[in-house]
Design a protein around this motif. Structure first.
Motif, short mmCIF file in Angstrom:
data_model
loop_
_atom_site.label_atom_id
_atom_site.label_comp_id
_atom_site.label_asym_id
_atom_site.label_seq_id
_atom_site.Cartn_x
_atom_site.Cartn_y
_atom_site.Cartn_z
N TYR B 37 0.85 -1.19 0.00
CA TYR B 37 0.00 0.00 0.00
C TYR B 37 0.88 1.23 0.00
N LYS B 38 0.37 2.28 -0.62
CA LYS B 38 1.02 3.58 -0.66
C LYS B 38 0.17 4.55 0.16
N GLN B 39 0.83 5.35 1.01
CA GLN B 39 0.11 6.34 1.80
C GLN B 39 0.76 7.70 1.62
N PRO B 40 0.18 8.55 0.77
CA PRO B 40 0.71 9.91 0.59
C PRO B 40 0.33 10.77 1.80
N PRO B 41 0.77 12.02 1.84
CA PRO B 41 0.44 12.91 2.97
C PRO B 41 -1.06 13.08 3.19
N SER B 42 -1.86 12.81 2.19
CA SER B 42 -3.32 12.90 2.36
C SER B 42 -3.87 11.82 3.29
N ARG B 43 -3.05 10.86 3.65
CA ARG B 43 -3.35 9.76 4.58
C ARG B 43 -4.11 8.60 3.94
N GLN B 44 -4.63 8.78 2.74
CA GLN B 44 -5.44 7.72 2.14
C GLN B 44 -4.56 6.57 1.66
N MET B 45 -4.80 5.39 2.19
CA MET B 45 -4.05 4.20 1.79
C MET B 45 -4.53 3.74 0.42
N ILE B 46 -3.58 3.56 -0.49
CA ILE B 46 -3.91 3.16 -1.86
C ILE B 46 -3.21 1.85 -2.16
N LEU B 47 -3.97 0.87 -2.64
CA LEU B 47 -3.37 -0.42 -2.98
C LEU B 47 -2.50 -0.27 -4.22
N VAL B 48 -1.26 -0.70 -4.12
CA VAL B 48 -0.32 -0.63 -5.24
C VAL B 48 -0.29 -1.95 -6.00
N MET B 89 4.72 7.17 1.83
CA MET B 89 5.04 6.08 2.75
C MET B 89 4.48 4.80 2.13
N TYR B 90 5.29 3.76 2.12
CA TYR B 90 4.87 2.48 1.56
C TYR B 90 4.79 1.43 2.67
N PHE B 91 3.66 0.73 2.70
CA PHE B 91 3.45 -0.30 3.71
C PHE B 91 3.27 -1.66 3.04
N CYS B 92 3.95 -2.64 3.59
CA CYS B 92 3.77 -4.02 3.22
C CYS B 92 2.72 -4.62 4.18
N ALA B 93 1.86 -5.49 3.68
CA ALA B 93 0.81 -6.04 4.54
C ALA B 93 0.50 -7.48 4.12
N THR B 94 0.01 -8.25 5.09
CA THR B 94 -0.40 -9.62 4.81
C THR B 94 -1.84 -9.84 5.26
N LYS B 95 -2.47 -10.84 4.71
CA LYS B 95 -3.83 -11.21 5.12
C LYS B 95 -4.00 -12.70 4.91
N GLU B 96 -4.50 -13.38 5.92
CA GLU B 96 -4.81 -14.79 5.78
C GLU B 96 -5.99 -14.96 4.83
N THR B 97 -5.97 -16.02 4.04
CA THR B 97 -7.05 -16.25 3.10
C THR B 97 -8.39 -16.42 3.82
N SER B 98 -8.34 -17.10 4.96
CA SER B 98 -9.57 -17.35 5.71
C SER B 98 -9.93 -16.21 6.64
N GLY B 99 -9.07 -15.27 6.78
CA GLY B 99 -9.31 -14.18 7.72
C GLY B 99 -9.68 -12.90 7.01
N SER B 100 -9.62 -11.83 7.78
CA SER B 100 -10.01 -10.56 7.21
C SER B 100 -9.04 -9.42 7.51
N ARG B 101 -8.46 -9.43 8.68
CA ARG B 101 -7.62 -8.29 9.06
C ARG B 101 -6.34 -8.26 8.25
N LEU B 102 -5.90 -7.05 7.96
CA LEU B 102 -4.58 -6.82 7.38
C LEU B 102 -3.59 -6.61 8.52
N THR B 103 -2.40 -7.17 8.35
CA THR B 103 -1.30 -6.93 9.28
C THR B 103 -0.24 -6.15 8.53
N PHE B 104 0.09 -4.96 9.03
CA PHE B 104 0.99 -4.05 8.33
C PHE B 104 2.39 -4.04 8.95
#
Lengths: 115, 114
Positions: B37-48, B89-104
């Protein structure tokens, strides 16, 4: 349609006060998530909803935090007796599906400052 | 539980050059997803870009590509022909296939120099 919207954009409050943060998800998205992003950190999961029910609230830090989604659309995150450590950006996201790839679309966040 | 580590708090690149952002993760799941994900100063997380762990082929989206090494639990992002608008700002994140939460991860602040 419109993306995820959050209000207010910024909120300044005093220690001990009660605050409500609102999230409007993308229309038709059944899953809704709240994350908290402290300064210089990545977002941390708080809670997610599938429809009206909280499917997982294990990320809420303590019982001062509560969230609702009464009609399965708009959600409100409520924080009682705010503390300075609650200062952070609160992000909301929504997705069409709970499991699977379920791409999450984020709002611009609410920056909460507790004085 | 899943954990994500980004060991580069800051990176810089010259405009038009290539830069690689590092990410390692840990999970006990065999099936999961990885995201940048990319997060510019506007704070909006954008999927890359995203990668399904069961796919061996590395994902590519225009100037963005990943190097996914499942055995090493590594998921780096390569940005080619860097543009001023890539600064964020660039964030790496994971998500379990069976789950829902993102871990950053903690994020990498990318600066693009003209």
């Amino acid at each position: 349609g419109a993306g995820v919207s959050q209000t207010p954009s910024n909120k300044v409050t005093e220690k001990g006060k009660y605050v409500e943060l609102r999230c409007d998800p993308i229309s038709g998205h059944t899953a809704l998530y709240w994350y908290r992003q402290s300064l210089g950190q990545g977002p941390e999961f708080l809670i997610y909803f599938q429809g009206t029910g909280a499917a997982d609230d294990s990320g809420l830090p303590n019982d001062r935090f509560f969230a609702v989604r009464p009609e399965g659309s708009v959600s409100t995150l409520k924080i009682q007796r705010t503390e300075r450590g609650d200062s952070a950006v609160y992000l909301c996201a929504s997705s069409q599906r709970l499991a699977g790839v379920g791409e999450q679309f984020f709002g611009p966040g609410t920056r909460l400052t507790v004085l | 539980a899943q954990t994500v580590t980004q060991s580069q708090p800051e990176m810089s690149v010259q405009e038009a050059e290539t830069v690689t952002l590092s990410c390692t993760y840990d999970t006990s799941e065999s099936d999961y997803y990885l995201f940048w994900y990319k997060q510019p100063p506007s704070r909006q997380m954008i999927l890359v870009i995203r990668q399904e762990a069961y796919k061996q082929q590395n994902a590519t989206e225009n100037r963005f590509s990943v190097n996914f090494q499942k055995a090493a639990k590594s998921f780096s992002l390569k940005i080619s022909d860097s543009q001023l608008g890539d600064a964020a700002m660039y964030f790496c994140a994971t998500k379990e296939t069976s789950g829902s939460r993102l871990t950053f991860g903690e994020g990498t602040q990318l600066t693009v120099n003209p």
